[in-house]
Design an enzyme around this catalytic site. Structure first.
Site, PDB file in Angstrom:
ATOM      1  N   GLU A  71       0.917  -1.519  -0.397  1.00  0.00           N
ATOM      2  CA  GLU A  71      -0.162  -0.404   0.524  1.00  0.00           C
ATOM      3  C   GLU A  71       0.531   0.841  -0.088  1.00  0.00           C
ATOM      4  OE1 GLU A  71      -0.688  -2.663   1.581  1.00  0.00           O
ATOM      5  OE2 GLU A  71      -2.657  -2.943   1.023  1.00  0.00           O
ATOM      6  N   HIS A  86      -9.871  -4.417  11.232  1.00  0.00           N
ATOM      7  CA  HIS A  86     -11.349  -4.216   9.967  1.00  0.00           C
ATOM      8  C   HIS A  86     -11.582  -3.167   9.801  1.00  0.00           C
ATOM      9  CE1 HIS A  86      -7.424  -7.016   8.742  1.00  0.00           C
ATOM     10  NE2 HIS A  86      -8.016  -7.121   7.835  1.00  0.00           N
TER      11      HIS A  86
END
Ligand code: TPP
Ligand code: MG
Lengths: 460, 329
Positions: A194, A263
């Protein structure tokens, strides 16, 4: 009797335009279908045709006039044999008398219901597009995919990059089919990296491309946040306006279901904090589509916060070749008079459910969908609160430094004397998201909490 | 530090040598002047001088063609001057004036020039590495043959995003030259105190990226290595790593305790390896220039730098309205 020709809406989002040019003058005979004017919107210049035959009795708006509101009378046409000197003016709202010469025809709207005047309760809520627009039902997922595909067709420099966006067809199937249509040059599977690929995409934007970066979820954007903020958001400023960064970072944000603390975070307030970013968080499929298209065209870095739970929900979406929704324009999803509920993204589902339940208790709630958090449509919120005198905000994120905190402060500053109760913020609880189903339920903001907050500010 | 090879001047033209001399001297005099202006309080904040490393950017710019891009860290003044940006605009940015490249909003560490394909000026150590690969990605996507010079330090070489970028750059065969300016120190931490893997270019091997170590104090060696790397990239063979062995004479920024290395070490470098002295010797030995000719060049450069300094003092302060501009395009 003479008919008024009204300023047409040439796109669903058009509210005003420039009367660029008259192609007829007073006294001219016009046939139906004849082009009588050129009208400019922020997107295009369009030709405008007469519907009825007659004689141009008066041109009410001079050519070159900018900011002509939709549905303003711009000319009078006298019918056959009518005198053009003293034509009586038809009452406003006599109906559309002209059409535009392209597909925008479908968007011509009956003048009376054009704009929800939010000062009037019981008005129909704002669908986000003019009444009469053809619609189709689609999921948020399909809407997002359509938005990307349309923009990729329109601009060869738009490309999609992220983990599993290509061969796997998208971790959440948002990019399904895009690899087939656009190939590996434009639908790029990245390594799990990322920080690296966000930086690379920002560099590509500096280099003239228009990347769409998909984060598998926004939780992972924390690895990339340095590039989002330090590289993407600040460079235009640091370069004295030279180095823009047209890029979209998109992906699911917030809690899904039972995926635990790492998450399940809502980043709305985090990114909305940053000048130089634009932050979008749609609720409906129509907004998902229209706002994503706007985001891809925007010359700035845009954070586009989606929601996994909403991906599969269906909504009506205007069936138009190029449906866009402007940034910074909240939508009044439900008109009401007793209290204003402000939300965005999945919070809207709670807000609307609460409003429905409250109506059974005789409380009329106005529900505002902010749609974009940066820019934020303060005016719509403030004028609604000035009408209802009460406000409750709803969001999934944590309570400290929440969007609701900021709205409360703004309302206090701009509408203090209108408030009959303190503004209440309904937020997620101040805890990492627990895994256990019962605890997760407790941690999230609920409809019951919104109802309770509304009753509290209504002193009920 | 690699030892300097015997000068191979036969295939280097007089004009090229003179140009290198001028450009390196411009950077050095400019940086000295910046140091003075800093001392006078006209420049604030961080100010990372490039003195000692001039041969790296001058040699590599000589290997570049129009359209090639460059991006670097906060130690960026030399890169800007070498790619042809106006010393006035750079100096005025250092003084935070409206005539600066970022109209006073970037400062020493954040300048850009679309015209010269200079993409900054980045203050987060190693952030420019994926950004540079992204510029190369754009060029490849657009189908031109430009390459991007992505400069970073020996300290930056320990950042994870460098290796994320190596991986993608080789995977996608991006036309990017990773230039590690190994000036031996990251602030006060020597390379040896930050890694056991001190041959920094060799780390590309893990990703299949070729590279080499270059005497970064020898502009001719830099130019030759630059030509090779550029040819590799332009031929579509993917990225290349150049580890430039160089040295900074001054402190990391303006306030540097100078406790991490000896004065003798710095002096030895200046005496034995100075890049400008090297070219000066070559010019004199080959009879390309006389002492007088070089003095004339010195005077000319000094004058340009003085003009830049004057401009940077006289340029109006940033307009207050600038606070609110350039936030959104
Ligand atoms: C992410 C990050 N960490 C720390 C710093 C503080 N810092 C600025 S320069 C520097 C040293 C970098 O050394 P090197 O990469 O060798 O470059 P040089 O200064 O020698 O040109 C440090 C630690 C920073 N700017 N960014
Ligand atoms: Mg270093």
């Amino acid at each position: 009797m003479a008919t008024e020709i009204l300023m047409p809406a040439l796109s669903p989002t058009m509210e005003e335009g420039t009367l660029a040019k008259w192609l007829v003058k007073e006294g001219d005979k016009v046939k139906s279908g004849q082009i009588i004017a050129e009208i400019e919107t922020d997107k295009a210049t369009m030709e405008f045709e007469a519907v009825d035959e007659g004689t141009v009795a008066r041109l009410l708006v001079a050519e070159g006039t900018a900011g002509v509101k939709v549905n303003t009378p711009i000319a009078l046409i006298a019918g056959d044999g009518e005198s053009t000197a003293t034509v009586p003016v038809a009452p406003p709202g006599a109906g559309p008398v002209a059409v535009v010469s392209d597909q925008a025809q479908a968007m011509i709207v009956p003048p009376a219901s054009m704009k929800p005047a939010m000062a009037i309760p019981d008005e129909a809520p704002d669908m986000g597009w003019p009444a009469g627009t053809p619609v189709k039902t689609m999921t948020v997922r399909e809407a997002l995919r359509e938005a990307m595909a349309e923009e990729m067709r329109a601009d060869a420099n738009v490309f999609l990059m992220g983990e599993e966006v290509g061969e796997y067809q998208g971790a959440y199937k948002i990019s399904q089919g895009l690899l087939d249509e656009f190939g590996t040059k434009r639908v790029i599977d990245t390594p799990i990296t990322e920080h690296g690929f966000a930086g690379l995409a920002v560099g590509a934007a500096f280099g003239g491309l228009r990347p769409i970066v998909e984060f598998m979820t926004f939780n992972f954007s924390m690895q990339a946040i340095d590039h989002i903020i330090n590289s993407a958001a600040k460079t235009l400023y640091m370069s004295g306006g030279q180095m823009g960064c047209p890029i979209v970072f998109r992906g699911p944000n917030g809690a899904a279901a039972r995926v635990g603390a790492q998450h399940s975070q809502d980043y709305a307030a985090w990114y909305a904090h940053v000048p130089g970013l634009k932050v979008v968080m749609p609720y409906t499929a129509a907004d998902a589509k229209g706002l994503l298209k706007t985001a891809i065209r925007d010359p700035n870095p845009v954070i586009f916060l989606e929601n996994e739970i909403l991906y599969g929900r269906s909504f009506e979406v205007p069936d138009l070749p190029d449906y866009t929704v402007p940034f910074g324009k909240a939508r009044i999803a439900r008109v009401g008079s007793d209290v204003t509920i402000v939300s965005f993204g999945i919070g809207m589902a709670l807000a609307l459910d609460a409003a429905e339940a409250l109506s059974k208790d005789g409380i009329s709630a106005e529900v505002i969908d902010l749609r974009t958090l940066r820019p934020l449509d303060y005016d719509t919120v403030i004028s609604s609160v000035m009408k209802t005198n009460r406000c409750v905000t709803v969001e999934e994120g944590w309570p400290v430094g929440a969007i609701g905190n900021h709205l409360s402060a703004t309302i206090m500053t701009r509408a203090f004397d209108y408030l009959d109760a303190p503004v209440l913020n309904c937020t997620g609880k101040d805890v990492p998201m627990p895994y256990a189903a019962n605890l997760e339920k407790l941690a999230l903001v609920t409809v019951a909490e919104v109802i309770a907050a509304v009753k509290s500010v209504c002193y009920r | 530090m690699a030892t300097r090879k015997a000068p191979e001047t036969s295939n280097i033209s007089k004009d090229d040598l003179l140009a290198y001399y001028r450009e390196m001297l411009l950077i050095r005099r400019f940086e000295e002047k910046a140091g003075q202006l800093y001392g006078m309080g006209l420049i604030g904040g961080f100010c990372h001088l490039y003195i000692g490393q001039e041969a790296v950017v001058v040699g590599l710019e000589a290997a570049a063609k129009t359209g090639d891009k460059r991006i670097t860290s906060y130690r960026d003044h030399g890169h800007m001057l070498a790619c042809g940006m106006d010393p006035k605009g750079v100096m005025a940015e250092l003084t935070g004036r409206s005539g600066g490249y970022s109209r006073g909003k970037g400062g020493s560490m954040h300048m850009f020039s679309k015209e010269k394909h200079f993409y900054g000026g980045h203050g987060i150590v190693a952030a420019q590495v994926p950004l540079g690969a992204g510029l190369a990605f754009a060029d490849k996507y657009l189908g031109n043959d430009n390459v991007t010079f992505t400069y970073f330090g020996d300290g930056a070489a320990n950042q994870g995003q460098v290796y994320e970028t190596y991986n993608m750059a080789e995977l996608w065969m991006l036309p990017v030259i990773f230039v590690i300016e190994n000036n031996q120190y990251a602030m006060g931490t020597s390379v040896k105190r930050s890694t056991k893997s001190t041959t920094l270019f060799g780390r590309g091997t893990a990703y299949g990226i070729p590279g080499e170590q270059v005497d970064g104090m020898d502009v001719l060696a830099v130019k030759a290595a630059g030509d090779k790397a550029v040819a590799h990239c332009r031929a579509g063979k993917g990225p290349y790593i150049l580890e430039m062995m160089t040295y900074r004479y001054r402190g990391h920024s303006m306030s540097d305790p100078a406790k991490y290395r000896t004065r003798e070490e710095v002096q030895k470098m200046r005496d034995e390896k100075d890049a400008i002295e090297h070219v000066r010797d070559l010019l004199l030995q080959a009879g390309h220039a006389s002492d007088e000719d070089l003095k004339a060049i010195d005077r000319d450069i000094k004058e340009r730098v003085n003009e830049a300094a004057e401009f940077s003092k006289e340029s109006p302060e940033a307009d207050l309205s600038e606070l609110w501009t350039d936030i959104y395009a």
